[in-house]
Design a protein around this motif. Structure first.
Motif, mmCIF file in Angstrom:
data_model
loop_
_atom_site.group_PDB
_atom_site.id
_atom_site.type_symbol
_atom_site.label_atom_id
_atom_site.label_comp_id
_atom_site.label_asym_id
_atom_site.label_seq_id
_atom_site.Cartn_x
_atom_site.Cartn_y
_atom_site.Cartn_z
ATOM 1 N N SER A 6 0.820 -1.207 0.000
ATOM 2 C CA SER A 6 0.000 0.000 0.000
ATOM 3 C C SER A 6 0.853 1.257 0.000
ATOM 4 C CB SER A 6 -0.940 0.006 1.204
ATOM 5 O OG SER A 6 -0.180 -0.151 2.377
ATOM 6 N N CYS A 7 2.177 1.108 -0.097
ATOM 7 C CA CYS A 7 2.999 2.282 -0.332
ATOM 8 C C CYS A 7 4.364 1.850 -0.848
ATOM 9 C CB CYS A 7 3.102 3.175 0.901
ATOM 10 S SG CYS A 7 4.532 2.915 1.919
ATOM 11 N N ILE A 8 5.061 2.806 -1.471
ATOM 12 C CA ILE A 8 6.375 2.536 -2.043
ATOM 13 C C ILE A 8 7.393 3.413 -1.330
ATOM 14 C CG2 ILE A 8 7.772 2.689 -4.156
ATOM 15 C CD1 ILE A 8 5.060 2.583 -5.693
ATOM 16 N N ALA A 9 8.471 2.809 -0.828
ATOM 17 C CA ALA A 9 9.532 3.594 -0.194
ATOM 18 C C ALA A 9 10.722 3.630 -1.141
ATOM 19 C CB ALA A 9 9.943 2.957 1.133
ATOM 20 N N THR A 10 11.254 4.839 -1.382
ATOM 21 C CA THR A 10 12.430 4.947 -2.255
ATOM 22 C C THR A 10 13.580 5.577 -1.481
ATOM 23 O OG1 THR A 10 11.678 7.100 -3.050
ATOM 24 C CG2 THR A 10 11.098 5.181 -4.376
ATOM 25 N N GLY A 11 14.783 5.374 -1.989
ATOM 26 C CA GLY A 11 15.980 5.825 -1.279
ATOM 27 C C GLY A 11 16.441 7.220 -1.623
ATOM 28 N N HIS A 12 15.562 8.084 -2.097
ATOM 29 C CA HIS A 12 15.982 9.451 -2.423
ATOM 30 C C HIS A 12 16.601 10.109 -1.203
ATOM 31 C CE1 HIS A 12 13.097 8.749 -5.702
ATOM 32 N NE2 HIS A 12 13.851 9.592 -6.379
ATOM 33 N N ASN A 13 17.757 10.724 -1.407
ATOM 34 C CA ASN A 13 18.442 11.345 -0.285
ATOM 35 C C ASN A 13 18.395 12.862 -0.405
ATOM 36 O OD1 ASN A 13 20.702 12.245 -1.954
ATOM 37 N ND2 ASN A 13 21.432 10.130 -1.917
ATOM 38 N N ALA A 14 18.972 13.548 0.581
ATOM 39 C CA ALA A 14 18.895 15.014 0.621
ATOM 40 C C ALA A 14 19.519 15.643 -0.626
ATOM 41 C CB ALA A 14 19.587 15.537 1.879
ATOM 42 N N ASP A 15 20.643 15.066 -1.074
ATOM 43 C CA ASP A 15 21.305 15.607 -2.270
ATOM 44 C C ASP A 15 20.367 15.493 -3.473
ATOM 45 O OD1 ASP A 15 23.324 14.754 -0.322
ATOM 46 O OD2 ASP A 15 24.782 15.321 -1.839
ATOM 47 N N ASP A 16 19.691 14.364 -3.620
ATOM 48 C CA ASP A 16 18.774 14.169 -4.745
ATOM 49 C C ASP A 16 17.695 15.248 -4.737
ATOM 50 O OD1 ASP A 16 18.740 10.595 -4.193
ATOM 51 O OD2 ASP A 16 19.984 11.767 -5.574
ATOM 52 N N ILE A 17 17.116 15.478 -3.560
ATOM 53 C CA ILE A 17 16.015 16.431 -3.485
ATOM 54 C C ILE A 17 16.510 17.850 -3.748
ATOM 55 C CG2 ILE A 17 14.238 17.371 -1.963
ATOM 56 C CD1 ILE A 17 13.917 14.598 -0.838
ATOM 57 N N ALA A 18 17.658 18.185 -3.213
ATOM 58 C CA ALA A 18 18.217 19.526 -3.491
ATOM 59 C C ALA A 18 18.497 19.688 -4.979
ATOM 60 C CB ALA A 18 19.487 19.744 -2.665
ATOM 61 N N GLU A 19 19.031 18.641 -5.607
ATOM 62 C CA GLU A 19 19.282 18.705 -7.062
ATOM 63 C C GLU A 19 17.980 18.929 -7.818
ATOM 64 O OE1 GLU A 19 20.990 14.956 -8.193
ATOM 65 O OE2 GLU A 19 22.740 15.291 -6.909
ATOM 66 N N THR A 20 16.926 18.223 -7.390
ATOM 67 C CA THR A 20 15.635 18.351 -8.070
ATOM 68 C C THR A 20 15.092 19.764 -7.930
ATOM 69 O OG1 THR A 20 15.187 16.016 -7.648
ATOM 70 C CG2 THR A 20 13.307 17.386 -8.219
ATOM 71 N N VAL A 21 15.226 20.356 -6.744
ATOM 72 C CA VAL A 21 14.782 21.743 -6.557
ATOM 73 C C VAL A 21 15.528 22.648 -7.530
ATOM 74 C CG1 VAL A 21 14.726 23.703 -4.966
ATOM 75 C CG2 VAL A 21 14.149 21.434 -4.133
ATOM 76 N N LEU A 22 16.849 22.484 -7.604
ATOM 77 C CA LEU A 22 17.657 23.313 -8.511
ATOM 78 C C LEU A 22 17.234 23.116 -9.956
ATOM 79 C CD1 LEU A 22 21.266 22.905 -7.037
ATOM 80 C CD2 LEU A 22 19.833 24.945 -6.976
ATOM 81 N N MET A 23 17.042 21.848 -10.344
ATOM 82 C CA MET A 23 16.647 21.549 -11.724
ATOM 83 C C MET A 23 15.317 22.196 -12.069
ATOM 84 S SD MET A 23 17.351 17.510 -12.231
ATOM 85 C CE MET A 23 16.189 17.305 -13.551
ATOM 86 N N ASN A 24 14.356 22.099 -11.130
ATOM 87 C CA ASN A 24 13.040 22.645 -11.403
ATOM 88 C C ASN A 24 13.079 24.164 -11.484
ATOM 89 O OD1 ASN A 24 11.748 20.187 -11.653
ATOM 90 N ND2 ASN A 24 11.357 20.010 -9.468
ATOM 91 N N ILE A 25 13.962 24.781 -10.697
ATOM 92 C CA ILE A 25 14.124 26.234 -10.798
ATOM 93 C C ILE A 25 14.733 26.573 -12.149
ATOM 94 C CG2 ILE A 25 15.445 28.197 -9.901
ATOM 95 C CD1 ILE A 25 14.984 27.053 -7.101
ATOM 96 N N MET A 26 15.773 25.827 -12.539
ATOM 97 C CA MET A 26 16.443 26.125 -13.804
ATOM 98 C C MET A 26 15.517 25.964 -14.986
ATOM 99 S SD MET A 26 20.391 24.828 -13.559
ATOM 100 C CE MET A 26 20.472 23.425 -12.480
ATOM 101 N N ARG A 27 14.552 25.036 -14.872
ATOM 102 C CA ARG A 27 13.669 24.808 -16.007
ATOM 103 C C ARG A 27 12.307 25.477 -15.830
ATOM 104 N NH1 ARG A 27 14.756 18.458 -17.250
ATOM 105 N NH2 ARG A 27 13.450 18.231 -15.401
ATOM 106 N N GLY A 28 12.136 26.179 -14.750
ATOM 107 C CA GLY A 28 10.869 26.890 -14.541
ATOM 108 C C GLY A 28 9.684 25.970 -14.385
#
Lengths: 102, 322
Positions: free
Chosen positions: B161-183
């Motif tokens: 009933s749920c999926i756990a993934t190993g995303h870490n703090a670096d991954d999430i920070a990278e994603t924030v940066l990527m989403n900002i860069m791509r608007g």
């Protein structure tokens, strides 16, 4: 007892070994001269003597590429002065790359 | 001169934590790492008792540590969870075939059931073939979309009933940066959550959300956990690489930057009057989608019709309502 070389072991892990012919452990004898053998010098020596290509994947400026962790005798180099740490005979130096998928 | 552990336990410190700047011995580091993950789980209410949780396992460092820590905490704090390993074979020669062997070892070491699904079976396409068709620039988009759906389907098949993934703090920070860069406003609003869920799709949780990548690697090293460490052969061309390099340089200057970026991402507030895509369902497969056809079906359609480049064009994510 005097010896004219500094014997250390260098280990590559986390994928970094790919840059070194997939050999994880390298036992080195570094020549003792008037210079100091610190990690900065070791990294430059590895770049110049153990790498035929892709040096930029291991070294950046005077240090390792960001994302490569360094341990000496199982201790984080951040606690030892990073590149300024001076090597001792018998030291085990680990370079562990974090730059890959999880 | 050896540094002592900051907790005054008397032992020698073996690492400096980038997150806090404190110096810890091995035992105190294990304790801090595990306690923080436990805190992420409890304060975020990520799980409930007797839940079946599918752990996305690739054989890599993050999912290996995730599987180990979840089993450890489940036992220590009696979460009463039923844990399973779920692995996806994208069909990338020389990369995935080797890492799957590591997952099989994890299964034995941690005594957890394992299920493996492949893109070939689910979609009729391996990533190697997708790259032949699409080239090396947008192939990661296909892989990401396909994998998310594959994890969903695999978890449902296992009764999870749920999926756990190993995303870490670096991954999430990278994603924030990527989403900002791509608007990408829509994704920016979602990417920092520890649980992401939407109607019809299984919730996805990230227990390692606040763990620095360096600490995950150190934890695996000192706990002597085996993991597979090679970069995906198609990764060097991925857009994320730019964000990652930038983040690593920033971390070297100021290690707290990773937590700071996540904090900023969590606290972003968007202007009123911005229209974001509404979530509905795909008319073809019923999966969650903001368009009539979900991304996986759109991409598959384009692959099967031989018009693969059309699938990845960017529609406007931000439409002013007036």
């Amino acid at each position: 007892m005097g010896s004219d070389s500094l014997k250390i072991s260098v280990h590559f892990g986390g994928g970094a070994e790919i840059l070194f012919d997939n050999l994880k452990q390298h036992d080195l004898e570094l020549p003792l001269d008037n210079g100091t053998w610190n990690l900065k010098r070791l990294i430059a020596w590895i770049r110049d003597n153990k790498m035929k290509s892709k040096q930029e994947l291991f070294v950046k400026d005077d240090s390792v590429r960001p994302g490569i962790l360094v341990l000496v005798n199982d201790t984080d180099w951040d606690l030892l002065g990073q590149t300024e740490y001076e090597l001792c005979d018998g030291d085990q130096v680990h370079f562990i790359s974090t730059l890959h998928g999880g | 001169m050896p540094v002592s552990c900051t907790t005054n336990c008397g032992r020698k410190a073996i690492l400096r934590r980038p997150k806090t700047g404190t110096s810890l011995c091995k035992e105190c580091f294990f304790d801090a790492f595990e306690t923080e993950v436990h805190h992420t789980i409890t304060s975020g209410k990520l799980f409930y008792p007797r839940q079946l949780v599918a752990i996305g396992a690739s054989g890599g460092k993050d999912s290996t540590v995730l599987a180990y820590v979840m089993k450890f905490l489940n036992d220590k704090y009696d979460y009463k969870l039923n844990l399973m390993l779920l692995s996806i074979d994208e069909g990338i020669t020389g990369y995935r075939d080797d890492s799957l062997n590591t997952v099989k070892e994890n299964k034995n070491d941690y005594q957890l059931p394992l299920k493996i699904l492949s893109y070939q079976n689910l979609y009729g396409w391996t990533m190697d073939r997708v790259v032949e068709e699409v080239g090396k620039k947008n192939n990661c988009t296909f892989c990401g979309v396909f994998r998310r759906q594959a994890l969903e389907r695999g978890a449902v098949m296992m009764g999870a009933s749920c999926i756990a993934t190993g995303h870490n703090a670096d991954d999430i920070a990278e994603t924030v940066l990527m989403n900002i860069m791509r608007g990408d406003v829509a994704r920016l609003g979602r990417c920092c959550a520890a649980i992401t869920s939407s109607d019809g799709a299984l919730p996805r949780v990230k227990p390692l959300k606040f763990c620095y990548e360096k600490e995950i690697v150190m934890y695996a090293y000192f706990r002597k956990l085996k993991y597979f460490s090679t970069e995906c052969v198609y990764a060097p061309n991925a857009y994320r690489g730019h964000a990652r390099n930038f983040l690593k340089e920033l971390e070297r200057i100021r290690p707290s930057v990773i937590m700071d970026i996540i904090h900023s991402g969590e606290n972003l507030v968007f202007q009123t009057g911005i229209k974001t895509p509404q979530q509905g369902t795909c008319s073809s497969c019923g999966h969650v989608s903001s368009q009539e056809l979900c991304q996986a079906c759109t991409l598959l359609l384009s692959l099967n019709e031989g018009k693969a480049k059309q699938g990845v064009s960017k529609k406007s994510h931000k439409i002013r309502s007036t």
